[in-house]
Design a protein around this motif. Sequence first.
Motif, PDB file in Angstrom:
ATOM      1  N   ASN A   1      38.937  42.667  52.270  1.00 31.09           N
ATOM      2  CA  ASN A   1      38.116  43.435  51.324  1.00 31.09           C
ATOM      3  C   ASN A   1      38.788  43.490  49.950  1.00 31.09           C
ATOM      4  OD1 ASN A   1      39.878  45.893  51.125  1.00 31.09           O
ATOM      5  ND2 ASN A   1      39.374  46.052  53.301  1.00 31.09           N
ATOM      6  N   HIS A   2      38.063  44.017  48.993  1.00 31.70           N
ATOM      7  CA  HIS A   2      38.503  44.022  47.597  1.00 31.70           C
ATOM      8  C   HIS A   2      39.746  44.890  47.382  1.00 31.70           C
ATOM      9  CE1 HIS A   2      37.756  43.291  43.315  1.00 31.70           C
ATOM     10  NE2 HIS A   2      38.061  44.556  43.101  1.00 31.70           N
TER      11      HIS A   2
ATOM     12  N   ALA B   1      42.846  43.295  48.729  1.00 30.43           N
ATOM     13  CA  ALA B   1      43.202  42.142  47.903  1.00 30.43           C
ATOM     14  C   ALA B   1      43.912  42.589  46.622  1.00 30.43           C
ATOM     15  CB  ALA B   1      41.951  41.331  47.563  1.00 30.43           C
TER      16      ALA B   1
ATOM     17  N   GLN C   1      36.574  35.919  44.811  1.00 31.47           N
ATOM     18  CA  GLN C   1      36.369  36.670  46.045  1.00 31.47           C
ATOM     19  C   GLN C   1      37.080  36.022  47.250  1.00 31.47           C
ATOM     20  OE1 GLN C   1      32.200  37.607  46.606  1.00 31.47           O
ATOM     21  NE2 GLN C   1      31.939  38.188  44.478  1.00 31.47           N
TER      22      GLN C   1
ATOM     23  N   TYR D   1      38.607  36.889  49.913  1.00 31.48           N
ATOM     24  CA  TYR D   1      38.934  37.945  50.865  1.00 31.48           C
ATOM     25  C   TYR D   1      39.253  37.434  52.268  1.00 31.48           C
ATOM     26  CZ  TYR D   1      36.896  40.479  46.982  1.00 31.48           C
ATOM     27  OH  TYR D   1      36.627  40.938  45.725  1.00 31.48           O
TER      28      TYR D   1
ATOM     29  N   SER E   1      45.275  36.581  49.385  1.00 34.88           N
ATOM     30  CA  SER E   1      44.209  36.943  48.441  1.00 34.88           C
ATOM     31  C   SER E   1      44.016  35.957  47.297  1.00 34.88           C
ATOM     32  CB  SER E   1      44.453  38.348  47.853  1.00 34.88           C
ATOM     33  OG  SER E   1      44.514  39.319  48.865  1.00 34.88           O
TER      34      SER E   1
END
Length: 201
Positions: A84-85, A88, A143, A145, A150
């Motif tokens: 997930n963000h 990361a 992105q 992920y 990352s």
Amino acid sequence: MQTLILGSSSPFRAELLAKLHLNFLTASPDIDESPKPNETPDQLVRRLAESKARKIAEQYPDSLIIGSDQVAVLNGQVMGKPGNHLKAIEQLSAASGNTVTFMTGLALFNAATGNMQSDVDYFEVVFRTLSAEQIEFYLTTEQPYQCAGSFKSEGFGISLFKELRGRDPNSLVGLPLIRLIELLANENIDVLVSSPLRASY
């Protein structure tokens, strides 16, 4: 002539292997990738590379099978896939200004003879000092992920790096071709000589 099998579902590894102009099939091994107690990262990737090759051999018992596994290590700790963000952001913030070591386990298993060759290739990535704004921009753009550490080194991730150190840049993507060519030679496959394994282009 044996069939060459790449034991991976990764399109990036398949793209790398295709550089050698050999005919090969791909198969995805289903194994438990959990580390064992007190297992070091390099022990882990070698074991998993061998386990993947042996697992594929159950389906292709007369084939020559390539297994590979990779981890990213920062300050002695394995960096997994963030998922997930927020995770990361944590990973890239920790990597900022530091060196991440990629350990890639490589195995070549001759299922017909039982001969297993394996090795671990090391590649270092020195990260630039990154601002929170730069990290956010990179993550929003690419992105990554589902990528260990990352980032995607084969893509926009190159913008994060200050320096790359290692024997084989292909290792960073997940398949050290220079070492693989040596292992194939031990099985009497010379990639620079015409053979039935040669792909036609």
